[in-house]
Every structure is written in C-alpha cells, then in structure tokens.
Write a protein that holds these residues in place. Structure first.
Motif, PDB file in Angstrom:
ATOM      1  N   LYS A  25      58.621   5.610 -84.644  1.00  0.00           N
ATOM      2  CA  LYS A  25      59.978   5.873 -85.121  1.00  0.00           C
ATOM      3  C   LYS A  25      60.822   6.498 -84.025  1.00  0.00           C
ATOM      4  CE  LYS A  25      58.921   6.430 -90.040  1.00  0.00           C
ATOM      5  NZ  LYS A  25      58.950   7.345 -91.191  1.00  0.00           N
ATOM      6  N   ILE A  26      60.175   7.352 -83.239  1.00  0.00           N
ATOM      7  CA  ILE A  26      60.908   8.006 -82.157  1.00  0.00           C
ATOM      8  C   ILE A  26      61.353   6.981 -81.125  1.00  0.00           C
ATOM      9  CG2 ILE A  26      60.730   9.653 -80.249  1.00  0.00           C
ATOM     10  CD1 ILE A  26      58.808  11.278 -81.969  1.00  0.00           C
ATOM     11  N   ILE A  27      60.436   6.031 -80.803  1.00  0.00           N
ATOM     12  CA  ILE A  27      60.772   4.986 -79.833  1.00  0.00           C
ATOM     13  C   ILE A  27      61.904   4.119 -80.363  1.00  0.00           C
ATOM     14  CG2 ILE A  27      59.900   2.937 -78.658  1.00  0.00           C
ATOM     15  CD1 ILE A  27      57.161   4.277 -78.615  1.00  0.00           C
ATOM     16  N   ARG A  28      61.871   3.822 -81.673  1.00  0.00           N
ATOM     17  CA  ARG A  28      62.918   2.988 -82.273  1.00  0.00           C
ATOM     18  C   ARG A  28      64.271   3.705 -82.222  1.00  0.00           C
ATOM     19  NH1 ARG A  28      61.257   1.308 -87.972  1.00  0.00           N
ATOM     20  NH2 ARG A  28      59.659   0.237 -86.718  1.00  0.00           N
ATOM     21  N   LYS A  29      64.302   4.993 -82.518  1.00  0.00           N
ATOM     22  CA  LYS A  29      65.547   5.738 -82.468  1.00  0.00           C
ATOM     23  C   LYS A  29      66.086   5.818 -81.044  1.00  0.00           C
ATOM     24  CE  LYS A  29      64.779   8.684 -86.511  1.00  0.00           C
ATOM     25  NZ  LYS A  29      64.582  10.072 -87.006  1.00  0.00           N
ATOM     26  N   LEU A  30      65.133   6.018 -80.096  1.00  0.00           N
ATOM     27  CA  LEU A  30      65.553   6.080 -78.701  1.00  0.00           C
ATOM     28  C   LEU A  30      66.142   4.757 -78.241  1.00  0.00           C
ATOM     29  CD1 LEU A  30      65.664   7.718 -76.094  1.00  0.00           C
ATOM     30  CD2 LEU A  30      63.344   6.926 -75.571  1.00  0.00           C
ATOM     31  N   ALA A  31      65.534   3.666 -78.699  1.00  0.00           N
ATOM     32  CA  ALA A  31      66.048   2.334 -78.355  1.00  0.00           C
ATOM     33  C   ALA A  31      67.445   2.123 -78.922  1.00  0.00           C
ATOM     34  CB  ALA A  31      65.090   1.263 -78.857  1.00  0.00           C
ATOM     35  N   LEU A  32      67.653   2.580 -80.168  1.00  0.00           N
ATOM     36  CA  LEU A  32      68.975   2.429 -80.796  1.00  0.00           C
ATOM     37  C   LEU A  32      70.029   3.250 -80.038  1.00  0.00           C
ATOM     38  CD1 LEU A  32      68.026   2.577 -84.593  1.00  0.00           C
ATOM     39  CD2 LEU A  32      68.842   0.587 -83.305  1.00  0.00           C
ATOM     40  N   VAL A  33      69.630   4.439 -79.581  1.00  0.00           N
ATOM     41  CA  VAL A  33      70.567   5.266 -78.811  1.00  0.00           C
ATOM     42  C   VAL A  33      70.941   4.581 -77.512  1.00  0.00           C
ATOM     43  CG1 VAL A  33      70.798   7.425 -77.526  1.00  0.00           C
ATOM     44  CG2 VAL A  33      69.809   7.458 -79.814  1.00  0.00           C
ATOM     45  N   ILE A  34      69.925   3.999 -76.834  1.00  0.00           N
ATOM     46  CA  ILE A  34      70.194   3.314 -75.572  1.00  0.00           C
ATOM     47  C   ILE A  34      71.095   2.109 -75.793  1.00  0.00           C
ATOM     48  CG2 ILE A  34      69.124   1.985 -73.713  1.00  0.00           C
ATOM     49  CD1 ILE A  34      66.665   3.816 -73.991  1.00  0.00           C
ATOM     50  N   ILE A  35      70.806   1.335 -76.847  1.00  0.00           N
ATOM     51  CA  ILE A  35      71.648   0.174 -77.162  1.00  0.00           C
ATOM     52  C   ILE A  35      73.068   0.619 -77.477  1.00  0.00           C
ATOM     53  CG2 ILE A  35      72.025  -1.676 -78.828  1.00  0.00           C
ATOM     54  CD1 ILE A  35      68.959  -1.887 -79.068  1.00  0.00           C
ATOM     55  N   GLY A  36      73.199   1.726 -78.251  1.00  0.00           N
ATOM     56  CA  GLY A  36      74.533   2.241 -78.589  1.00  0.00           C
ATOM     57  C   GLY A  36      75.313   2.649 -77.364  1.00  0.00           C
ATOM     58  N   ILE A  37      74.628   3.324 -76.418  1.00  0.00           N
ATOM     59  CA  ILE A  37      75.291   3.737 -75.185  1.00  0.00           C
ATOM     60  C   ILE A  37      75.727   2.514 -74.387  1.00  0.00           C
ATOM     61  CG2 ILE A  37      74.930   4.872 -72.967  1.00  0.00           C
ATOM     62  CD1 ILE A  37      73.086   6.858 -74.396  1.00  0.00           C
ATOM     63  N   PHE A  38      74.850   1.507 -74.353  1.00  0.00           N
ATOM     64  CA  PHE A  38      75.182   0.280 -73.623  1.00  0.00           C
ATOM     65  C   PHE A  38      76.409  -0.402 -74.219  1.00  0.00           C
ATOM     66  CE2 PHE A  38      74.528  -3.354 -71.000  1.00  0.00           C
ATOM     67  CZ  PHE A  38      74.799  -4.464 -71.800  1.00  0.00           C
ATOM     68  N   VAL A  39      76.444  -0.478 -75.566  1.00  0.00           N
ATOM     69  CA  VAL A  39      77.601  -1.104 -76.238  1.00  0.00           C
ATOM     70  C   VAL A  39      78.876  -0.331 -75.946  1.00  0.00           C
ATOM     71  CG1 VAL A  39      78.608  -1.636 -78.486  1.00  0.00           C
ATOM     72  CG2 VAL A  39      76.205  -2.165 -78.049  1.00  0.00           C
ATOM     73  N   LEU A  40      78.793   1.010 -75.984  1.00  0.00           N
ATOM     74  CA  LEU A  40      79.972   1.830 -75.683  1.00  0.00           C
ATOM     75  C   LEU A  40      80.433   1.623 -74.248  1.00  0.00           C
ATOM     76  CD1 LEU A  40      79.109   5.208 -77.466  1.00  0.00           C
ATOM     77  CD2 LEU A  40      80.894   3.584 -78.094  1.00  0.00           C
ATOM     78  N   MET A  41      79.476   1.537 -73.323  1.00  0.00           N
ATOM     79  CA  MET A  41      79.823   1.299 -71.919  1.00  0.00           C
ATOM     80  C   MET A  41      80.487  -0.059 -71.760  1.00  0.00           C
ATOM     81  SD  MET A  41      76.409   2.807 -70.022  1.00  0.00           S
ATOM     82  CE  MET A  41      76.934   2.192 -68.431  1.00  0.00           C
ATOM     83  N   LEU A  42      79.906  -1.056 -72.453  1.00  0.00           N
ATOM     84  CA  LEU A  42      80.483  -2.394 -72.388  1.00  0.00           C
ATOM     85  C   LEU A  42      81.898  -2.400 -72.955  1.00  0.00           C
ATOM     86  CD1 LEU A  42      80.087  -5.403 -71.744  1.00  0.00           C
ATOM     87  CD2 LEU A  42      79.142  -5.684 -74.058  1.00  0.00           C
ATOM     88  N   TRP A  43      82.058  -1.745 -74.113  1.00  0.00           N
ATOM     89  CA  TRP A  43      83.389  -1.682 -74.753  1.00  0.00           C
ATOM     90  C   TRP A  43      84.370  -0.931 -73.858  1.00  0.00           C
ATOM     91  CZ3 TRP A  43      86.414  -3.709 -78.216  1.00  0.00           C
ATOM     92  CH2 TRP A  43      87.542  -3.000 -78.669  1.00  0.00           C
ATOM     93  N   SER A  44      83.911   0.169 -73.261  1.00  0.00           N
ATOM     94  CA  SER A  44      84.782   0.951 -72.378  1.00  0.00           C
ATOM     95  C   SER A  44      85.225   0.125 -71.183  1.00  0.00           C
ATOM     96  CB  SER A  44      84.057   2.212 -71.895  1.00  0.00           C
ATOM     97  OG  SER A  44      83.720   3.037 -72.972  1.00  0.00           O
ATOM     98  N   GLY A  45      84.282  -0.667 -70.628  1.00  0.00           N
ATOM     99  CA  GLY A  45      84.627  -1.515 -69.490  1.00  0.00           C
ATOM    100  C   GLY A  45      85.666  -2.554 -69.860  1.00  0.00           C
ATOM    101  N   ILE A  46      85.476  -3.182 -71.035  1.00  0.00           N
ATOM    102  CA  ILE A  46      86.437  -4.192 -71.486  1.00  0.00           C
ATOM    103  C   ILE A  46      87.806  -3.562 -71.695  1.00  0.00           C
ATOM    104  CG2 ILE A  46      87.016  -5.758 -73.372  1.00  0.00           C
ATOM    105  CD1 ILE A  46      84.009  -6.230 -73.759  1.00  0.00           C
ATOM    106  N   VAL A  47      87.836  -2.408 -72.377  1.00  0.00           N
ATOM    107  CA  VAL A  47      89.114  -1.728 -72.644  1.00  0.00           C
ATOM    108  C   VAL A  47      89.797  -1.333 -71.338  1.00  0.00           C
ATOM    109  CG1 VAL A  47      90.155   0.351 -73.625  1.00  0.00           C
ATOM    110  CG2 VAL A  47      88.435  -0.919 -74.933  1.00  0.00           C
ATOM    111  N   ARG A  48      88.989  -0.847 -70.375  1.00  0.00           N
ATOM    112  CA  ARG A  48      89.560  -0.461 -69.075  1.00  0.00           C
ATOM    113  C   ARG A  48      90.193  -1.659 -68.393  1.00  0.00           C
ATOM    114  NH1 ARG A  48      88.093  -0.365 -63.706  1.00  0.00           N
ATOM    115  NH2 ARG A  48      88.938   1.414 -62.508  1.00  0.00           N
ATOM    116  N   ASN A  49      89.485  -2.790 -68.395  1.00  0.00           N
ATOM    117  CA  ASN A  49      90.035  -3.995 -67.775  1.00  0.00           C
ATOM    118  C   ASN A  49      91.315  -4.430 -68.469  1.00  0.00           C
ATOM    119  OD1 ASN A  49      88.075  -4.209 -65.827  1.00  0.00           O
ATOM    120  ND2 ASN A  49      86.723  -5.491 -67.073  1.00  0.00           N
TER     121      ASN A  49
END
Length: 434
Positions: free
Chosen positions: A2-26
């Motif tokens: 469960k801990i690994i799954r939560k950590l994976a979700l956090v990493i995916i969430g951060i990646f999505v936010l970074m991707l969204w931030s990059g798109i918005v910046r562009n």
C-alpha cells in the motif's frame, strides 16, 4: 504494497502537475504547444486570477467609486441654461479633471495629472483624491491633492506650471481680490503631519494644528500662513477651542473664504470667513490686524462651504450631523428600557443675516422631500437666477433646486456598471470665457 502504491500515486501526481505547469507556462508565453486546446487551457488557467481581479473590481472598488442606488438611476435634467462644472476623478494611472456643461452633459475640456508625477513627491494611495479644481485664465487649472503634500497648477495642455508641496493641503480653495489662493493646510515632514502637543493637568496629547494659507497663483509660492492655535490664543478663544469634539483634530478647518470688496459695514476686503467643522463654528478673521471680528454659532453642525451672499448675508452648507466622536468613561448599566430614535433626514443651506442676527433655510422643503443629506463634506452654489446647486457628497449626487422642486439630479458616470464617481468638490460656473 500500500505504501508503494501511495508513493507511486504521489509521483504520478507530481508528474502531471509538472506537465500541466509546463503547458500553462508555454501558453502564457504565447506558444501553442497544446495545439487546438491552447485557447481553452489559457482561459482555464487565468480563471483564478480573473476571478480575483473581478472581485476587487466589482466588490472592492476603490473608495472613489460609489454604488449607484436604485433611486438615483433615473436622473432629472430640466436645465434651461448652461451650468458648467469642474471636477476630478481617478482613472488608473492618472487623475482626470473635466469641465462639463451639465445642461447637455458635454465634456468641454479635460486635463490630465499623471500618478507618475505625483509619485515623485509622495507615495500615492489607491484612494487618494484630487480636490477641488478651479479654472484659471488661458484654460489653466489649479487643484489640491487632498490631505497630501501638494497644490498644483497645470496649463491648458496639462503641463505642470508649478507644484507646491510645502504643506499638506486640504478642503476648500478660493481666490481673493488679487487672484491669489486661500486654502487650509497643515505642516508636515515627508508627508507626515507635524503636530502640536496639548497638556492638561499633566496629561499630554498630540493634535493636528491646521494653518491658514495664501498661495501666489503665478508662482506657487506661499504668501501667508497662520497657525490656528496661535490665532485662537491671540484672540482669547480658548473657551471655544475647549468645545472641540475631536481631541486630535480640534479645528478641522474646511473653508477659507476671502472678502473681495469693501461694500459691507460688517466685513471688509481682505477679511476671511473660516469654517471649522469640529467646532461647528464660523469665524470672521481680519489678517491685517490679526483680530477675530465675529464668531458665528447657530442651528448648524459640522458645516462646510461658507460663502458671501450680499453685504449683510452669508450662507453655509449645514451638514446637520450628530457628533459621535466623544469619549465616555465606562459605566455599568442595567438592560435598557428602550431606544430613543433620532433620525437626521436632511442637510440644508442656511443664510445668516447680520442685520437681524438670524438664520433662514433655503429651499428646505426640497431638502426634506428628497432626503438630501451628507454627514461629511458637501457644498453648494447659489446661482444668479436664484437656483441652488448642491453636491451631496455622501451619495455622490449633484442637484439643482429651486422653489418649484428639482431642476437637476445627476451623478458622474464611471467605467464600472452600477457605480458612479465620488464627486470631488465640484466647482460651478454659469459663464466661462472659453
């Protein structure tokens, strides 16, 4: 697991936010990396900022905007003669000063005073005001930066002719028989008022000591200044001063009206009528002898705008305001038996007659019927045909009244729907040499 799954979700969430931030910046930089959805993304990403701006614009409008009441939406204009007025309002990075003919609502001329220029002399606040503004020959104008260090003259092209920041200037501005300016002011250092100190039985308090000022209209130089504390002490008026209901602002001088001729047995050219809001009193002062000639106290309170009507009469705008700024000791009370209602429905214009030592209200029925009232500021102009112009400052409504009723009821339209500009001591003319 469960801990690994939560950590994976956090990493995916951060990646999505970074991707969204990059798109918005562009998108913000004007690029179209998101293809056809660039527009929607830009709109969506700007939504919080736009909501915040809209809230400030519509719900936290600066104080120079007034919300137009339902009863003031429908205006009245039965003027059959030209009625000109100068007034000022804030417009983003500048103050606009306009000359309007209220008969047809045409703006005849405007002047601009940049905030950038004023910012060289003091920190300009969002709610700063420019008042009043008075016409000069050759389409020039002089204006006071209310409660700020500055009196300014600008020419017909909005070029600065002179700027006097020796005092903090405020309230009324009038011309004498030589064309020079008389106005209230107060001493300052770097925009901060320099007070006097009052000591009573060992207790000390700083207070604002207004001064009477005369300014050379050609050069902007100060010609005359007189401390009100000195004036009162030198004329044995401590008893009147003790009646002040604002301890830190005992005088609140709001008008200095010069006498322009020698036709009266009661006052002469060079005398000054001084209006003190926090004393609810008017003083006739003679600078040439440093003597107070007369003190007027009567059926008025917190009054403004003293004008000479004739050789034996003067008029004033009676705010008719109750004084609440009084300090009480704390007492223990039982529950109240009830409330006594006191409704102040209207201000008025009073005419004082020196011959009979009496006061009469002008067009009182019209003030009552239309509930014309402003607790602070307010002014009037008695027109040559007997009509009466009123600036109802609190509601931001301009009126012309006569014995038959309302001739004019209008507001200064603003750039925000549902709001109008706060009028800033409108100066009225029935004839201009333009």
């Amino acid at each position: 697991m469960k801990i690994i799954r939560k950590l994976a979700l956090v990493i995916i969430g951060i990646f999505v936010l970074m991707l969204w931030s990059g798109i918005v910046r562009n998108v913000a930089l004007g690029q179209r990396a998101a293809g056809p959805i660039t527009g929607p993304i830009k709109t969506f990403s700007e939504l919080p900022s736009n909501m915040k701006m809209a809230y400030k614009h519509y719900f936290q409008a600066p104080e120079y905007y007034l919300k137009t009441r339902a009863e003031d939406v429908n205006e009245i204009n039965n003027l059959t003669y030209d009625l000109f007025g100068t007034y000022a309002y804030r417009d983003g990075s500048q103050f606009n000063i306009e000359l309007k003919n209220f008969k047809n609502q045409d703006v005849i001329k405007n002047w601009i005073l940049p905030i950038e220029f004023l910012g060289q002399h003091y920190e300009v606040g969002q709610n700063d005001r420019l008042l009043p503004s008075k016409l000069l020959p050759n389409r020039g104008i002089v204006a006071s930066l209310d409660e700020r260090p500055g009196l300014v003259r600008i020419d017909s092209t909005s070029k600065i002719v002179w700027f006097n920041n020796e005092f903090i200037f405020h309230h009324g501005l009038n011309f004498d028989h030589d064309g020079n300016i008389w106005t209230p002011g107060v001493k300052h250092e770097d925009g901060i008022i320099i007070p006097n100190t009052l000591s009573v039985d060992g207790s000390k308090i700083d207070y604002r000591d207004d001064v009477i000022l005369s300014i050379d209209v050609e050069t902007g130089k100060t010609l005359y200044s007189k401390s009100l504390t000195s004036l009162f002490l030198e004329n044995d008026l401590e008893e009147l001063l003790n009646k002040a209901n604002h301890v830190k602002d005992p005088f609140h001088l709001n008008d200095v009206q010069p006498v322009l001729n020698d036709h009266s047995e009661y006052f002469k050219k060079g005398d000054l009528f001084l209006s003190f809001r926090h004393l609810s009193a008017i003083i006739l002062f003679r600078p040439s002898t440093n003597k107070v000639i007369k003190v007027l106290e009567g059926p008025f309170s917190f009054q403004h705008d003293i004008d000479i009507v004739s050789d034996s009469t003067v008029a004033l705008f009676n705010n008719n305001t109750a004084s609440w700024d009084v300090m009480f000791n704390k007492f223990e009370f039982k529950p109240s038996n009830g409330t006594i209602q006191r409704k102040i429905s209207h201000s008025n214009v009073l005419i004082y007659n020196f011959d009979s030592d009496s006061y009469n209200a002008l067009y009182e029925d019209q003030f009552i019927e239309n509930e014309i009232f402003t607790s602070a500021e307010g002014l009037y102009e008695l027109l040559p045909n007997g009509d009466l112009f009123i600036e109802e400052q609190g509601q931001g409504v301009l009126w012309v009244l006569n014995k038959n009723g309302v001739v004019l009821k209008t507001t200064l339209k603003s750039d925000i729907d549902g709001y109008h500009y706060l009028p800033n001591w409108t100066t009225i003319y029935t004839n201009i040499n333009f």
